[in-house]
Design a protein around this motif. Structure first.
Motif, PDB file in Angstrom:
ATOM      1  N   ALA A  36       5.579  96.830  30.729  1.00 31.28           N
ATOM      2  CA  ALA A  36       4.095  97.265  30.110  1.00 31.28           C
ATOM      3  C   ALA A  36       3.433  97.980  30.979  1.00 31.28           C
ATOM      4  O   ALA A  36       2.510  98.974  30.557  1.00 31.28           O
ATOM      5  CB  ALA A  36       3.388  96.017  29.818  1.00 31.28           C
ATOM      6  N   SER A  37       3.350  97.964  32.201  1.00 35.08           N
ATOM      7  CA  SER A  37       2.523  98.448  33.501  1.00 35.08           C
ATOM      8  C   SER A  37       3.154  99.896  33.354  1.00 35.08           C
ATOM      9  O   SER A  37       2.160 100.860  33.484  1.00 35.08           O
ATOM     10  CB  SER A  37       2.558  97.562  34.699  1.00 35.08           C
ATOM     11  OG  SER A  37       2.203  96.404  34.601  1.00 35.08           O
ATOM     12  N   GLY A  38       4.284 100.175  33.489  1.00 35.52           N
ATOM     13  CA  GLY A  38       4.941 101.645  33.573  1.00 35.52           C
ATOM     14  C   GLY A  38       4.569 102.412  32.219  1.00 35.52           C
ATOM     15  O   GLY A  38       4.143 103.657  32.478  1.00 35.52           O
ATOM     16  N   VAL A  39       4.735 101.788  31.335  1.00 37.97           N
ATOM     17  CA  VAL A  39       4.647 102.480  29.982  1.00 37.97           C
ATOM     18  C   VAL A  39       3.000 102.829  29.986  1.00 37.97           C
ATOM     19  O   VAL A  39       2.716 104.168  29.618  1.00 37.97           O
ATOM     20  CB  VAL A  39       4.909 101.806  28.753  1.00 37.97           C
ATOM     21  CG1 VAL A  39       4.403 102.467  27.534  1.00 37.97           C
ATOM     22  CG2 VAL A  39       6.415 101.792  28.876  1.00 37.97           C
ATOM     23  N   SER A  40       2.032 101.905  30.169  1.00 38.26           N
ATOM     24  CA  SER A  40       0.640 102.157  30.213  1.00 38.26           C
ATOM     25  C   SER A  40       0.170 103.194  31.098  1.00 38.26           C
ATOM     26  O   SER A  40      -0.587 104.080  30.797  1.00 38.26           O
ATOM     27  CB  SER A  40       0.144 100.665  30.729  1.00 38.26           C
ATOM     28  OG  SER A  40       0.373  99.633  29.838  1.00 38.26           O
ATOM     29  N   MET A  63       0.431 109.462  38.731  1.00 42.20           N
ATOM     30  CA  MET A  63       0.709 108.868  37.350  1.00 42.20           C
ATOM     31  C   MET A  63       2.069 108.685  37.197  1.00 42.20           C
ATOM     32  O   MET A  63       2.711 107.612  36.757  1.00 42.20           O
ATOM     33  CB  MET A  63      -0.159 109.130  36.365  1.00 42.20           C
ATOM     34  CG  MET A  63      -1.794 108.933  36.525  1.00 42.20           C
ATOM     35  SD  MET A  63      -2.603 109.136  35.164  1.00 42.20           S
ATOM     36  CE  MET A  63      -4.275 108.411  35.633  1.00 42.20           C
ATOM     37  N   VAL A  64       2.468 110.123  36.925  1.00 44.51           N
ATOM     38  CA  VAL A  64       4.096 110.047  36.466  1.00 44.51           C
ATOM     39  C   VAL A  64       5.015 109.214  37.380  1.00 44.51           C
ATOM     40  O   VAL A  64       5.839 108.639  37.032  1.00 44.51           O
ATOM     41  CB  VAL A  64       4.280 111.458  36.435  1.00 44.51           C
ATOM     42  CG1 VAL A  64       5.844 111.599  35.923  1.00 44.51           C
ATOM     43  CG2 VAL A  64       3.571 111.944  35.082  1.00 44.51           C
ATOM     44  N   GLY A  65       4.856 109.424  38.760  1.00 43.28           N
ATOM     45  CA  GLY A  65       5.485 108.897  39.613  1.00 43.28           C
ATOM     46  C   GLY A  65       5.373 107.261  39.792  1.00 43.28           C
ATOM     47  O   GLY A  65       6.525 106.658  39.834  1.00 43.28           O
ATOM     48  N   GLY A  66       4.247 106.823  39.477  1.00 39.98           N
ATOM     49  CA  GLY A  66       3.970 105.550  39.591  1.00 39.98           C
ATOM     50  C   GLY A  66       4.640 104.850  38.305  1.00 39.98           C
ATOM     51  O   GLY A  66       5.296 103.677  38.395  1.00 39.98           O
ATOM     52  N   GLY A  67       4.488 105.463  37.375  1.00 39.60           N
ATOM     53  CA  GLY A  67       5.276 105.111  35.766  1.00 39.60           C
ATOM     54  C   GLY A  67       6.585 104.883  36.216  1.00 39.60           C
ATOM     55  O   GLY A  67       7.067 103.934  35.451  1.00 39.60           O
ATOM     56  N   LEU A  68       7.113 105.833  36.754  1.00 38.11           N
ATOM     57  CA  LEU A  68       8.604 105.896  36.719  1.00 38.11           C
ATOM     58  C   LEU A  68       9.105 104.887  37.744  1.00 38.11           C
ATOM     59  O   LEU A  68      10.003 104.366  37.429  1.00 38.11           O
ATOM     60  CB  LEU A  68       9.056 107.421  37.234  1.00 38.11           C
ATOM     61  CG  LEU A  68       9.048 108.596  36.146  1.00 38.11           C
ATOM     62  CD1 LEU A  68       9.469 109.729  36.667  1.00 38.11           C
ATOM     63  CD2 LEU A  68       9.670 108.156  34.596  1.00 38.11           C
ATOM     64  N   VAL A  69       8.557 104.643  38.738  1.00 36.76           N
ATOM     65  CA  VAL A  69       8.783 103.729  39.653  1.00 36.76           C
ATOM     66  C   VAL A  69       8.790 102.268  39.092  1.00 36.76           C
ATOM     67  O   VAL A  69       9.604 101.628  39.491  1.00 36.76           O
ATOM     68  CB  VAL A  69       7.598 103.702  41.028  1.00 36.76           C
ATOM     69  CG1 VAL A  69       8.082 102.524  41.805  1.00 36.76           C
ATOM     70  CG2 VAL A  69       8.357 104.869  41.861  1.00 36.76           C
ATOM     71  N   LEU A  70       7.729 102.039  38.303  1.00 41.58           N
ATOM     72  CA  LEU A  70       7.544 100.790  37.640  1.00 41.58           C
ATOM     73  C   LEU A  70       8.525 100.513  36.699  1.00 41.58           C
ATOM     74  O   LEU A  70       9.108  99.476  36.454  1.00 41.58           O
ATOM     75  CB  LEU A  70       6.054 100.725  36.858  1.00 41.58           C
ATOM     76  CG  LEU A  70       4.927 100.585  38.028  1.00 41.58           C
ATOM     77  CD1 LEU A  70       3.712 100.682  37.046  1.00 41.58           C
ATOM     78  CD2 LEU A  70       4.982  99.068  38.401  1.00 41.58           C
ATOM     79  N   ILE A  71       8.910 101.347  35.945  1.00 45.02           N
ATOM     80  CA  ILE A  71      10.196 101.457  34.938  1.00 45.02           C
ATOM     81  C   ILE A  71      11.351 101.233  35.543  1.00 45.02           C
ATOM     82  O   ILE A  71      12.125 100.363  35.282  1.00 45.02           O
ATOM     83  CB  ILE A  71       9.996 102.421  33.979  1.00 45.02           C
ATOM     84  CG1 ILE A  71       8.887 102.570  33.172  1.00 45.02           C
ATOM     85  CG2 ILE A  71      11.251 102.435  33.012  1.00 45.02           C
ATOM     86  CD1 ILE A  71       8.564 103.975  32.187  1.00 45.02           C
TER      87      ILE A  71
END
Length: 339
Positions: A36-40, A63-71
């Motif tokens: 949920a965090s990565g997609v958000s 944002m893109v880097g953070g999202g990909l790390v979370l996913i």
């Protein structure tokens, strides 16, 4: 007497296998939070890009880097979880993977058509919100008719793939026609295109879930169904955000060009078309009409992916039996001993 009790107990296990196994289910809250965090984070980036910051900026990179790390972290946790929210084994299966690709495309089409058609009728054709909603009835009728007819025919024939292919093709054709519209397109042509889009959605939306439900083991039906539905919603959310950004940019450029060529100025907000002079109103309506056509062409491209995914699907038929082999074997063993 003891043997009779064992037979009765085995019969009860056979009739209620799902209720028995459900007692052991555990929810992986860490994985769910990471997904949920990565997609958000990625969705926030899509929503604000080109308005608050550029496509190539440090905010975008963060944002893109953070999202990909979370996913990525979610995938790692998922690979080690005893009962993952999105089982990797299911996602790796060919049918499920293709259904996810198709669902992403159909989700973009469904949500995009509902949002941007209503906006088109209001801002480009000058209709009220109520009238704009009523003008999308052909699309809703297509969804209702196609889903009902296709469902009954699938129940009779047991074949699913032909209806998904047909629906994906209709979806592509409908969006391709909508990609040619402008502020003066005849309503009859719009109605036919919306009917095709609606029928395409009706024949693919739930059947992509159905094809997965009839492929995976019975114990994975819930996880597989929710996974496909999740990606469908995700595709709709990202699709509407991206297409909305493209629409806003195209409208802004078109209006600026039209006003510069005529030497006119707007009065108040551009979306308040009624407050503008007649010449400015025409420029705005033309801009929204052309911009809407552009995003529907992009939607047609997304629908082509659904066609490819549907063609690559293996032929799947409705289940004719339940794969409860372990319970069946156990019941047969006990019954044989009792006899």
């Amino acid at each position: 007497m003891q043997r009779h009790r064992e037979v009765a107990r085995a019969e009860d296990d056979r009739l209620q296998p799902i209720a028995r196994t459900g007692d052991l289910v555990r929810i992986d809250y860490l994985e769910a939070t990471l997904i949920a965090s990565g997609v958000s984070v990625l969705l926030v980036r899509v929503s604000f890009v080109d308005n608050s910051f550029g496509w190539a900026s440090w905010q975008t990179a963060a944002m893109v880097g953070g999202g990909l790390v979370l996913i990525g972290a979610a995938v790692r946790v998922e690979s080690r979880a005893a009962e993952p929210v999105v089982p990797l084994g299911i996602v790796k299966q060919r049918t499920t993977a293709l259904a996810i690709v198709g669902s992403l495309s159909v989700g973009t089409a469904m949500f995009g058509a509902a949002v941007f058609l209503s906006q088109y009728f209001q801002l480009s054709r000058g209709h009220s919100p109520t009238e704009a909603g009523l003008l999308t009835i052909p699309m809703m009728a297509g969804i209702l008719i196609a889903s009902t007819v296709a469902g009954r025919m699938i129940s009779r024939s047991g074949k699913i793939k032909p209806f998904i292919i047909t629906g994906a093709v209709l979806l592509t054709v409908g969006f391709a026609v909508l990609g040619t519209i402008d502020s003066r397109t005849p309503m009859l042509l719009l109605g036919v295109a919306m009917l095709c889009v609606g029928m395409g959605v009706g024949m693919t939306l739930q059947n992509l879930v159905l094809v997965v439900q009839n492929t995976v083991p019975l114990k994975d039906i819930g996880a597989a169904s929710s996974t496909v539905s999740f990606f469908r919603s995700l595709g709709g959310t990202i699709g509407v955000s991206v297409l909305g950004a493209v629409l806003a940019r195209h409208v802004q450029d078109q209006i600026a060009h039209g006003l510069a060529s005529t030497g006119l100025r707007t009065t108040g907000a551009v979306t308040d078309i009624g407050a503008q002079p007649a010449a400015v109103q025409e420029i705005i309506r033309v801009a929204y009409g052309d911009a809407t056509a552009q995003i529907f062409l992009l939607s047609a491209g997304a629908a082509v992916l659904a066609v490819v995914a549907a063609i690559l699907l293996k032929p799947v038929s409705l289940r004719s039996s339940l794969d409860l082999t372990e319970k069946s074997e156990g019941t047969a063993t006990v019954a044989a001993e009792a006899g």
